[in-house]
Design a protein around this motif. Structure first.
Motif, PDB file in Angstrom:
ATOM      1  N   ALA A 115       3.589  -2.176 -10.379  1.00 31.72           N
ATOM      2  CA  ALA A 115       2.950  -3.412 -10.842  1.00 31.72           C
ATOM      3  C   ALA A 115       3.281  -4.585  -9.927  1.00 31.72           C
ATOM      4  CB  ALA A 115       3.367  -3.715 -12.282  1.00 31.72           C
ATOM      5  N   ALA A 116       4.502  -4.628  -9.412  1.00 32.63           N
ATOM      6  CA  ALA A 116       4.936  -5.731  -8.551  1.00 32.63           C
ATOM      7  C   ALA A 116       4.210  -5.731  -7.203  1.00 32.63           C
ATOM      8  CB  ALA A 116       6.441  -5.674  -8.342  1.00 32.63           C
ATOM      9  N   ALA A 117       3.581  -4.625  -6.824  1.00 30.32           N
ATOM     10  CA  ALA A 117       2.833  -4.565  -5.565  1.00 30.32           C
ATOM     11  C   ALA A 117       1.510  -5.328  -5.657  1.00 30.32           C
ATOM     12  CB  ALA A 117       2.573  -3.109  -5.175  1.00 30.32           C
ATOM     13  N   PHE A 118       1.105  -5.726  -6.874  1.00 29.58           N
ATOM     14  CA  PHE A 118      -0.172  -6.401  -7.093  1.00 29.58           C
ATOM     15  C   PHE A 118       0.024  -7.892  -7.342  1.00 29.58           C
ATOM     16  CE2 PHE A 118      -1.121  -2.025  -7.853  1.00 29.58           C
ATOM     17  CZ  PHE A 118      -2.415  -1.863  -7.395  1.00 29.58           C
ATOM     18  N   ALA A 119      -0.891  -8.698  -6.812  1.00 30.84           N
ATOM     19  CA  ALA A 119      -0.896 -10.137  -7.035  1.00 30.84           C
ATOM     20  C   ALA A 119      -1.228 -10.432  -8.506  1.00 30.84           C
ATOM     21  CB  ALA A 119      -1.934 -10.799  -6.124  1.00 30.84           C
ATOM     22  N   PRO A 120      -0.832 -11.604  -9.009  1.00 37.02           N
ATOM     23  CA  PRO A 120      -1.099 -11.932 -10.416  1.00 37.02           C
ATOM     24  C   PRO A 120      -2.575 -11.849 -10.812  1.00 37.02           C
ATOM     25  CG  PRO A 120       0.447 -13.503  -9.485  1.00 37.02           C
ATOM     26  CD  PRO A 120      -0.041 -12.631  -8.344  1.00 37.02           C
ATOM     27  N   ASP A 121      -3.478 -12.129  -9.880  1.00 41.78           N
ATOM     28  CA  ASP A 121      -4.912 -12.092 -10.200  1.00 41.78           C
ATOM     29  C   ASP A 121      -5.614 -10.884  -9.580  1.00 41.78           C
ATOM     30  OD1 ASP A 121      -4.637 -12.938  -7.616  1.00 41.78           O
ATOM     31  OD2 ASP A 121      -6.119 -14.541  -7.754  1.00 41.78           O
ATOM     32  N   ALA A 122      -4.866  -9.851  -9.269  1.00 40.20           N
ATOM     33  CA  ALA A 122      -5.429  -8.654  -8.631  1.00 40.20           C
ATOM     34  C   ALA A 122      -6.431  -7.954  -9.543  1.00 40.20           C
ATOM     35  CB  ALA A 122      -4.310  -7.681  -8.263  1.00 40.20           C
ATOM     36  N   VAL A 123      -7.384  -7.257  -8.894  1.00 41.97           N
ATOM     37  CA  VAL A 123      -8.402  -6.498  -9.621  1.00 41.97           C
ATOM     38  C   VAL A 123      -8.516  -5.114  -8.978  1.00 41.97           C
ATOM     39  CG1 VAL A 123     -10.844  -6.358 -10.243  1.00 41.97           C
ATOM     40  CG2 VAL A 123      -9.698  -8.578 -10.189  1.00 41.97           C
ATOM     41  N   VAL A 124      -8.579  -4.079  -9.831  1.00 41.41           N
ATOM     42  CA  VAL A 124      -8.813  -2.710  -9.375  1.00 41.41           C
ATOM     43  C   VAL A 124     -10.128  -2.235  -9.976  1.00 41.41           C
ATOM     44  CG1 VAL A 124      -8.035  -0.308  -9.506  1.00 41.41           C
ATOM     45  CG2 VAL A 124      -6.368  -2.136  -9.090  1.00 41.41           C
ATOM     46  N   HIS A 125     -10.985  -1.653  -9.119  1.00 41.79           N
ATOM     47  CA  HIS A 125     -12.249  -1.048  -9.548  1.00 41.79           C
ATOM     48  C   HIS A 125     -12.119   0.457  -9.344  1.00 41.79           C
ATOM     49  CE1 HIS A 125     -14.368  -4.905  -9.733  1.00 41.79           C
ATOM     50  NE2 HIS A 125     -13.624  -5.228  -8.687  1.00 41.79           N
ATOM     51  N   ASP A 126     -12.234   1.227 -10.433  1.00 42.09           N
ATOM     52  CA  ASP A 126     -12.125   2.683 -10.352  1.00 42.09           C
ATOM     53  C   ASP A 126     -12.908   3.310 -11.494  1.00 42.09           C
ATOM     54  OD1 ASP A 126     -11.112   5.227  -9.465  1.00 42.09           O
ATOM     55  OD2 ASP A 126      -9.645   5.147 -11.081  1.00 42.09           O
ATOM     56  N   GLU A 127     -13.645   4.366 -11.193  1.00 46.57           N
ATOM     57  CA  GLU A 127     -14.414   5.125 -12.182  1.00 46.57           C
ATOM     58  C   GLU A 127     -15.257   4.221 -13.070  1.00 46.57           C
ATOM     59  OE1 GLU A 127     -11.296   7.489 -14.093  1.00 46.57           O
ATOM     60  OE2 GLU A 127     -11.949   9.187 -12.869  1.00 46.57           O
ATOM     61  N   ILE A 166       0.843  -1.198   0.000  1.00 44.23           N
ATOM     62  CA  ILE A 166       0.000   0.000   0.000  1.00 44.23           C
ATOM     63  C   ILE A 166       0.876   1.245   0.000  1.00 44.23           C
ATOM     64  CG2 ILE A 166      -1.733   1.308   1.292  1.00 44.23           C
ATOM     65  CD1 ILE A 166      -2.919  -1.384   2.190  1.00 44.23           C
ATOM     66  N   ARG A 167       1.954   1.225   0.748  1.00 44.80           N
ATOM     67  CA  ARG A 167       2.897   2.350   0.730  1.00 44.80           C
ATOM     68  C   ARG A 167       3.440   2.544  -0.688  1.00 44.80           C
ATOM     69  NH1 ARG A 167       5.678   0.996   4.868  1.00 44.80           N
ATOM     70  NH2 ARG A 167       7.301  -0.122   3.781  1.00 44.80           N
ATOM     71  N   THR A 168       3.781   1.437  -1.369  1.00 46.03           N
ATOM     72  CA  THR A 168       4.255   1.528  -2.753  1.00 46.03           C
ATOM     73  C   THR A 168       3.184   2.152  -3.638  1.00 46.03           C
ATOM     74  OG1 THR A 168       5.715  -0.379  -2.495  1.00 46.03           O
ATOM     75  CG2 THR A 168       5.052   0.191  -4.753  1.00 46.03           C
ATOM     76  N   TYR A 169       1.931   1.758  -3.454  1.00 41.45           N
ATOM     77  CA  TYR A 169       0.832   2.316  -4.243  1.00 41.45           C
ATOM     78  C   TYR A 169       0.814   3.841  -4.137  1.00 41.45           C
ATOM     79  CZ  TYR A 169      -3.742   3.411  -6.038  1.00 41.45           C
ATOM     80  OH  TYR A 169      -4.753   3.968  -6.781  1.00 41.45           O
ATOM     81  N   PHE A 170       0.970   4.360  -2.932  1.00 42.36           N
ATOM     82  CA  PHE A 170       0.866   5.807  -2.727  1.00 42.36           C
ATOM     83  C   PHE A 170       2.152   6.570  -3.024  1.00 42.36           C
ATOM     84  CE2 PHE A 170      -2.880   4.556  -0.169  1.00 42.36           C
ATOM     85  CZ  PHE A 170      -3.812   5.369  -0.787  1.00 42.36           C
ATOM     86  N   THR A 171       3.303   5.916  -3.042  1.00 44.94           N
ATOM     87  CA  THR A 171       4.557   6.649  -3.256  1.00 44.94           C
ATOM     88  C   THR A 171       5.135   6.500  -4.657  1.00 44.94           C
ATOM     89  OG1 THR A 171       5.901   4.831  -2.382  1.00 44.94           O
ATOM     90  CG2 THR A 171       5.198   6.555  -0.814  1.00 44.94           C
ATOM     91  N   ALA A 172       4.666   5.534  -5.434  1.00 44.73           N
ATOM     92  CA  ALA A 172       5.192   5.317  -6.782  1.00 44.73           C
ATOM     93  C   ALA A 172       4.895   6.520  -7.671  1.00 44.73           C
ATOM     94  CB  ALA A 172       4.591   4.053  -7.385  1.00 44.73           C
ATOM     95  N   ARG A 173       5.842   6.820  -8.531  1.00 45.97           N
ATOM     96  CA  ARG A 173       5.691   7.930  -9.482  1.00 45.97           C
ATOM     97  C   ARG A 173       5.842   7.387 -10.901  1.00 45.97           C
ATOM     98  NH1 ARG A 173       3.138   9.759  -6.213  1.00 45.97           N
ATOM     99  NH2 ARG A 173       3.842  10.993  -4.500  1.00 45.97           N
TER     100      ARG A 173
END
Length: 106
Positions: free
Chosen positions: A23-35, A7-14
């Protein structure tokens, strides 16, 4: 604030320099829901993130983190090139084995 590493990587990555770490912070089968969209897997999530960075030139500052129903819920101030900026958004993260498994932004 002590956030789990992915989560820290999510917020600090540029973008674009941190795209691989993001990308490496997410699991191979990860899903993001946005907009209203659904993005599946680290590469699709990375592409979504980079497109959002280019479009909105935004940054997110975590304000508080809580645990609810096995998820980490982060309220963050998001500023950028979009109507209503800055806005307080809620990021609900699912985690497993030091990776983000799901994320809902609202």
């Amino acid at each position: 604030m002590n956030l789990p590493t992915p989560i820290r990587t999510y917020f600090t990555a540029r973008a674009p320099q941190d795209a691989q770490a993001f990308a490496a912070a997410f699991a191979p089968d990860a899903v993001v829901h946005d907009e209203g969209g659904r993005h599946h897997g680290p590469e699709e999530i990375r592409a979504w993130w980079q497109a959002a960075e280019e479009r909105y030139r935004h940054s997110a500052e975590p304000l508080e983190a809580t645990e609810a129903a096995g998820k980490t819920v982060v309220r963050a101030r998001v500023s950028g090139d979009f109507p209503g900026s800055p806005a307080i958004l809620t990021f609900t993260f699912g985690l497993a084995r030091d990776r983000i498994t799901d994320l809902e932004i609202g």
